[in-house]
Motif scaffolding. Structure first.
Motif, mmCIF file in Angstrom:
data_model
loop_
_atom_site.group_PDB
_atom_site.id
_atom_site.type_symbol
_atom_site.label_atom_id
_atom_site.label_comp_id
_atom_site.label_asym_id
_atom_site.label_seq_id
_atom_site.Cartn_x
_atom_site.Cartn_y
_atom_site.Cartn_z
ATOM 1 N N VAL A 32 0.820 -1.210 0.000
ATOM 2 C CA VAL A 32 0.000 0.000 0.000
ATOM 3 C C VAL A 32 0.856 1.263 0.000
ATOM 4 O O VAL A 32 0.411 2.321 -0.442
ATOM 5 C CB VAL A 32 -0.959 0.013 1.206
ATOM 6 N N ARG A 91 -3.964 4.120 -4.299
ATOM 7 C CA ARG A 91 -5.045 3.141 -4.437
ATOM 8 C C ARG A 91 -5.822 3.318 -5.735
ATOM 9 O O ARG A 91 -6.032 2.360 -6.492
ATOM 10 C CB ARG A 91 -5.991 3.259 -3.242
ATOM 11 N N GLU A 114 -8.471 -5.459 -1.176
ATOM 12 C CA GLU A 114 -7.826 -4.456 -0.337
ATOM 13 C C GLU A 114 -7.562 -5.022 1.050
ATOM 14 O O GLU A 114 -8.336 -5.843 1.554
ATOM 15 C CB GLU A 114 -8.700 -3.199 -0.240
ATOM 16 N N TYR A 160 -2.134 -4.770 -1.385
ATOM 17 C CA TYR A 160 -3.273 -4.991 -2.266
ATOM 18 C C TYR A 160 -2.983 -6.283 -3.029
ATOM 19 O O TYR A 160 -1.854 -6.514 -3.477
ATOM 20 C CB TYR A 160 -3.422 -3.854 -3.274
#
Length: 322
Positions: free
Chosen positions: A214, A219, A236, A253
């Motif tokens: 992450v 994102r 996620e 992720y």
């Protein structure tokens, strides 16, 4: 006397508050000459969350004062960070071990030359892709020629955990009887139950996965790039009160893809300059994750941790929701 994990946390918090000593003044003008020193040890038993708190009371001639020591166990947040780092190290060790066993099996079947042995050649390419030290391959090619070394066989064991959770144990072993006996022993000791073949596996699907930290990507950027490249899903990481910037570097992720489209996904991530960690052939992903209480979650984690400590075990999967 047994205490629940929540009771231990509460007691540990109380001990922490008194870690520097608390001076107690008597209510009367006279000075009390007796003192109490409180000492305690917290210990766990096997795979279970049962705790024992033996307390000793000693007397001495001094002004009344209570001294306690800070708990030796880490706080939940520190424990999670340490646990994640340990898990990452174990994951790497398991990867190296599995590749080594696959090399031995390939050499046993087709010989030590990658020119004539296509399976070995494919493994060498896989090693390059996963950035594994080449001496892993060289060492296990020699190992395959050792007297008494047998080829490795893949086995899958299914386990019932706590709270209705299912666990899949992937094994690559040269001694099947040894591996199944070791797995059964751990499962029994930790309170789980061996399941019949097919009882748990239907709850999972096998897919190719690229793991992206992450901290290495935005994102929304990852979602756009991966989905445009044909990714089936982006899983996620879970978030709770203890997931802060300090430990977010261990959260990832999961970019999920079919086997056919996996090279396209990796190529697109490389093209966009996004760092990722490829899987080791495939991963088992739960179709419907199961949510359990904290006690069941801790017991299942302990069970899976013990299973991963076995040399023959290469991977452990669960449908437990984190």
């Amino acid at each position: 006397m047994a205490y629940s994990s929540s009771s231990v946390r509460a007691f540990s918090s109380l001990l922490y508050r008194f870690s520097n000593g608390v001076y107690l003044k008597p209510h009367h003008s006279c000075t009390l000459k007796s003192a109490l020193f409180l000492s305690g040890k917290i210990s766990s038993s096997s795979c279970y969350s049962s705790w024992v708190l033996p307390l000793e009371l000693q007397s001495c001639n001094s002004v009344r004062k209570i001294w306690t020591f800070s708990p030796l166990c880490m706080g939940r947040r520190s424990s999670k960070i340490a646990g994640r780092k340990t898990a990452q190290d174990l994951k790497k060790a398991k990867l190296y071990s599995k590749i080594g066993k696959e090399v031995v099996s390939a050499v046993k079947k087709g010989g030590p030359s990658p020119i004539s042995n296509t399976a070995l050649a494919a493994l060498i390419e896989k090693v390059k892709e996963l950035d594994i030290p080449k001496d892993i391959v060289e060492r296990n090619i020699k190992r395959a020629s050792e007297k008494g070394q047998e080829a490795f066989i893949e086995k899958i064991y299914e386990v019932y955990g706590y709270g209705g959770v299912g666990i899949i144990v992937e094994v690559l072993t040269d001694k099947v009887n040894r591996s199944v006996a070791a797995v059964r022993e751990v499962v029994k000791d930790c309170g789980g139950k061996m399941a019949d073949s097919g009882s748990i596996m239907f709850k999972f699907r096998r897919a190719r996965v690229a793991n992206v930290k992450v901290t290495d990507v935005d994102r929304d950027q990852l979602l756009t790039i991966a989905l445009d490249a044909g990714a089936e899903d982006i899983i996620e990481p879970s978030m709770d009160d203890y997931d802060t910037e300090a430990n977010s570097s261990e959260r990832v992720y999961k970019v999920v893809s079919s086997a056919e489209n996996y090279p396209v996904i990796l190529s697109k991530l490389q093209e966009e300059g996004i760092k990722f960690e490829p899987d080791n052939g495939s991963e088992l992903l739960p179709i419907t994750p199961i949510e359990v209480d904290d006690e069941a979650m801790d017991l299942n984690k302990e069970l899976m941790s013990k299973l991963l400590e076995l040399d023959d075990v290469d991977a452990v999967y669960t449908d437990q929701k984190y």
